[in-house]
Scaffold this motif. Structure first.
Motif, PDB file in Angstrom:
ATOM      1  N   GLY A  49      14.957 -11.508  -1.539  1.00  0.00           N
ATOM      2  CA  GLY A  49      16.052 -10.554  -1.354  1.00  0.00           C
ATOM      3  C   GLY A  49      15.753  -9.154  -1.861  1.00  0.00           C
ATOM      4  N   ASP A  50      14.620  -8.986  -2.590  1.00  0.00           N
ATOM      5  CA  ASP A  50      14.256  -7.642  -3.054  1.00  0.00           C
ATOM      6  C   ASP A  50      13.997  -6.740  -1.859  1.00  0.00           C
ATOM      7  N   SER A  51      14.396  -5.496  -1.983  1.00  0.00           N
ATOM      8  CA  SER A  51      14.163  -4.554  -0.897  1.00  0.00           C
ATOM      9  C   SER A  51      13.555  -3.269  -1.460  1.00  0.00           C
ATOM     10  N   PRO A  52      12.530  -2.737  -0.809  1.00  0.00           N
ATOM     11  CA  PRO A  52      11.888  -3.264   0.389  1.00  0.00           C
ATOM     12  C   PRO A  52      10.987  -4.452   0.051  1.00  0.00           C
ATOM     13  N   ARG A  53      10.784  -5.324   1.052  1.00  0.00           N
ATOM     14  CA  ARG A  53       9.841  -6.423   0.855  1.00  0.00           C
ATOM     15  C   ARG A  53       8.437  -5.851   0.968  1.00  0.00           C
ATOM     16  N   ILE A  54       7.599  -6.133  -0.039  1.00  0.00           N
ATOM     17  CA  ILE A  54       6.238  -5.590  -0.032  1.00  0.00           C
ATOM     18  C   ILE A  54       5.349  -6.543   0.760  1.00  0.00           C
ATOM     19  N   GLU A  55       4.785  -6.043   1.845  1.00  0.00           N
ATOM     20  CA  GLU A  55       3.859  -6.848   2.655  1.00  0.00           C
ATOM     21  C   GLU A  55       2.455  -6.301   2.421  1.00  0.00           C
ATOM     22  N   LEU A  56       1.610  -7.105   1.778  1.00  0.00           N
ATOM     23  CA  LEU A  56       0.243  -6.656   1.497  1.00  0.00           C
ATOM     24  C   LEU A  56      -0.641  -6.838   2.728  1.00  0.00           C
ATOM     25  N   VAL A  57      -1.458  -5.847   3.008  1.00  0.00           N
ATOM     26  CA  VAL A  57      -2.386  -5.925   4.144  1.00  0.00           C
ATOM     27  C   VAL A  57      -3.802  -5.749   3.592  1.00  0.00           C
ATOM     28  N   LYS A  58      -4.608  -6.805   3.747  1.00  0.00           N
ATOM     29  CA  LYS A  58      -5.949  -6.801   3.138  1.00  0.00           C
ATOM     30  C   LYS A  58      -6.993  -6.161   4.054  1.00  0.00           C
ATOM     31  N   PHE A  59      -7.904  -5.386   3.473  1.00  0.00           N
ATOM     32  CA  PHE A  59      -9.004  -4.777   4.225  1.00  0.00           C
ATOM     33  C   PHE A  59     -10.334  -5.107   3.544  1.00  0.00           C
ATOM     34  N   GLY A  60     -11.410  -5.071   4.345  1.00  0.00           N
ATOM     35  CA  GLY A  60     -12.727  -5.406   3.815  1.00  0.00           C
ATOM     36  C   GLY A  60     -13.537  -4.183   3.413  1.00  0.00           C
ATOM     37  N   SER A  61     -13.124  -3.007   3.880  1.00  0.00           N
ATOM     38  CA  SER A  61     -13.874  -1.796   3.530  1.00  0.00           C
ATOM     39  C   SER A  61     -12.908  -0.616   3.447  1.00  0.00           C
ATOM     40  N   TRP A  62     -13.336   0.408   2.718  1.00  0.00           N
ATOM     41  CA  TRP A  62     -12.499   1.608   2.563  1.00  0.00           C
ATOM     42  C   TRP A  62     -12.319   2.317   3.899  1.00  0.00           C
ATOM     43  N   GLU A 211       3.775  10.216   4.335  1.00  0.00           N
ATOM     44  CA  GLU A 211       4.843  11.201   4.103  1.00  0.00           C
ATOM     45  C   GLU A 211       6.079  10.904   4.962  1.00  0.00           C
ATOM     46  N   LYS A 212       5.834  10.481   6.194  1.00  0.00           N
ATOM     47  CA  LYS A 212       6.955  10.153   7.099  1.00  0.00           C
ATOM     48  C   LYS A 212       7.763   8.990   6.542  1.00  0.00           C
ATOM     49  N   TYR A 213       7.062   8.001   5.979  1.00  0.00           N
ATOM     50  CA  TYR A 213       7.772   6.855   5.410  1.00  0.00           C
ATOM     51  C   TYR A 213       8.682   7.318   4.269  1.00  0.00           C
ATOM     52  N   ILE A 214       8.150   8.220   3.433  1.00  0.00           N
ATOM     53  CA  ILE A 214       8.953   8.722   2.301  1.00  0.00           C
ATOM     54  C   ILE A 214      10.193   9.455   2.829  1.00  0.00           C
ATOM     55  N   GLU A 215       9.998  10.267   3.877  1.00  0.00           N
ATOM     56  CA  GLU A 215      11.125  11.036   4.425  1.00  0.00           C
ATOM     57  C   GLU A 215      12.165  10.122   5.076  1.00  0.00           C
ATOM     58  N   GLN A 216      11.676   9.156   5.851  1.00  0.00           N
ATOM     59  CA  GLN A 216      12.602   8.319   6.629  1.00  0.00           C
ATOM     60  C   GLN A 216      13.189   7.152   5.828  1.00  0.00           C
ATOM     61  N   HIS A 217      12.495   6.757   4.766  1.00  0.00           N
ATOM     62  CA  HIS A 217      12.966   5.599   3.971  1.00  0.00           C
ATOM     63  C   HIS A 217      12.900   5.976   2.488  1.00  0.00           C
ATOM     64  N   HIS A 218      13.578   7.047   2.155  1.00  0.00           N
ATOM     65  CA  HIS A 218      13.411   7.586   0.797  1.00  0.00           C
ATOM     66  C   HIS A 218      13.822   6.583  -0.277  1.00  0.00           C
ATOM     67  N   LYS A 219      14.935   5.889  -0.036  1.00  0.00           N
ATOM     68  CA  LYS A 219      15.429   4.930  -1.040  1.00  0.00           C
ATOM     69  C   LYS A 219      14.428   3.772  -1.207  1.00  0.00           C
ATOM     70  N   ALA A 220      13.934   3.273  -0.082  1.00  0.00           N
ATOM     71  CA  ALA A 220      12.972   2.159  -0.137  1.00  0.00           C
ATOM     72  C   ALA A 220      11.682   2.605  -0.829  1.00  0.00           C
ATOM     73  N   ALA A 221      11.232   3.829  -0.513  1.00  0.00           N
ATOM     74  CA  ALA A 221      10.007   4.346  -1.141  1.00  0.00           C
ATOM     75  C   ALA A 221      10.196   4.414  -2.650  1.00  0.00           C
ATOM     76  N   HIS A 222      11.364   4.916  -3.042  1.00  0.00           N
ATOM     77  CA  HIS A 222      11.654   5.061  -4.466  1.00  0.00           C
ATOM     78  C   HIS A 222      11.677   3.687  -5.147  1.00  0.00           C
ATOM     79  N   GLU A 223      12.318   2.719  -4.500  1.00  0.00           N
ATOM     80  CA  GLU A 223      12.420   1.385  -5.096  1.00  0.00           C
ATOM     81  C   GLU A 223      11.064   0.684  -5.155  1.00  0.00           C
ATOM     82  N   PHE A 224      10.244   0.905  -4.143  1.00  0.00           N
ATOM     83  CA  PHE A 224       8.901   0.326  -4.167  1.00  0.00           C
ATOM     84  C   PHE A 224       8.086   0.912  -5.326  1.00  0.00           C
ATOM     85  N   VAL A 225       8.140   2.228  -5.478  1.00  0.00           N
ATOM     86  CA  VAL A 225       7.353   2.870  -6.544  1.00  0.00           C
ATOM     87  C   VAL A 225       7.855   2.415  -7.922  1.00  0.00           C
ATOM     88  N   GLU A 226       9.157   2.182  -8.026  1.00  0.00           N
ATOM     89  CA  GLU A 226       9.721   1.674  -9.284  1.00  0.00           C
ATOM     90  C   GLU A 226       9.141   0.279  -9.589  1.00  0.00           C
TER      91      GLU A 226
END
Ligand code: ZN
Length: 304
Positions: A49-62, A211-226
């Motif tokens: 129920g936490d929002s936003p739900r953090i979905e991890l996406v794994k990569f093999g190289s930078w 940056e677009k994510y921060i602008e369009q989902h400011h509350k979610a961005a803030h909660e994720f960073v918290e």
């Protein structure tokens, strides 16, 4: 006619449900390294129920992670700061909101190498030219009166480095943890320098958000960073728990994890202006960029 109205209504409904989903999920890219522990721990500690739900996406190289970030396939990532600065420099809308860690890199060399001078004419691996590993290597060589022209620099994916060292394809490497600890634990390499000896409070990985994510989902961005900030604070006092929580993503031995964490700090993940300015000076001096983004252009300290 009726049919097409019905279809349009269904389409609207499904679009609305997609959008609702997007606001509730944040896709964060990572490489399976102990430098990404705050992001991995934040995801592991989230509750139903936490929002936003953090979905991890794994990569093999930078390079793969950076491509996904730059094309908006992920909303953010734990990424090498220089790589993200370069993206910002070419106009990609990324903002760095927190550090991944401070310190936490080692210069690993083959058993026969006893000083930086011994690296002359040898091959040395880094994960990417745009990295603090390249800056640390520059410093090691400079202190010994050498330059990057005196060695052969090769770019390798982090997991390939211990094998390249043991098979004598390279004489040393500098890369995100736990790959330094892996070589030491396996007895195939030794630590020539720890980053803290070379560069006080060195920056390396940062958490960036689109940056677009921060602008369009400011509350979610803030909660994720918290949640990310809380995870960072949790790591130092709960190392055993964090090992279990991130076991699936990191897939490393406990001895490697413990050694790796001896070198890394997670206690202060704010991006201080003085440390960032020191980084941009090093980036310019090493020729990685003529115009690295300024603190105002690249850092969003208000989210942390
Ligand atoms: Zn790092």
């Amino acid at each position: 006619m009726k049919k097409s109205i019905w279809a349009a209504a269904l389409l609207t409904l499904s679009l609305a449900s997609c959008q609702e989903n997007e606001t509730e999920t944040i896709k964060i890219g990572y490489l399976p390294i102990t430098h990404a522990l705050p992001a991995l721990t934040a995801a592991a500690l989230q509750e139903e129920g936490d929002s936003p739900r953090i979905e991890l996406v794994k990569f093999g190289s930078w390079t793969d992670l950076s491509d996904a970030l730059n094309t908006g396939r992920i909303d953010g990532a734990s990424v090498l700061v220089e790589l993200a600065m370069k993206s910002r420099e070419i106009g990609i809308g990324l903002k760095a909101v927190a550090l991944g860690h401070t310190d936490g890199n080692v210069v690993i060399v083959a058993p026969g190498i006893n000083s930086a001078s011994d690296l002359r004419g040898k091959s040395f691996a880094i994960p990417h030219r745009q990295s603090s590993h390249y800056l640390l290597l520059n410093q090691v060589l400079g202190d010994a009166g050498l330059s990057v022209d005196d060695i052969n620099i090769v770019e390798l994916a982090p997991p390939d480095m211990p094998y390249a060292l043991s098979s004598e394809q390279i004489a040393g490497y500098c890369v995100a943890e736990p790959f330094g600890a892996k070589a030491v634990d396996a007895g195939i390499g030794k630590v020539l320098f720890e980053s803290a000896e070379l560069w006080d409070h060195s920056l390396c990985c940062v958490l960036v958000l689109n940056e677009k994510y921060i602008e369009q989902h400011h509350k979610a961005a803030h909660e994720f960073v918290e949640a990310y900030k809380e995870a960072g604070e949790y790591i130092d006092s709960h190392r055993e728990e964090v090992f279990e929580l991130t076991r699936e993503q990191l897939n490393i031995d406990k001895t490697v994890y413990d050694l790796s964490l001896r070198w890394i700090s997670f206690d202060d993940l704010a991006i201080g202006r003085a440390y960032y300015d020191d980084l941009t000076r090093r980036v310019s001096e090493a020729g990685l960029s003529d115009t690295p983004p300024t603190y105002e252009e690249f850092i969003a300290p208000d989210l942390y």
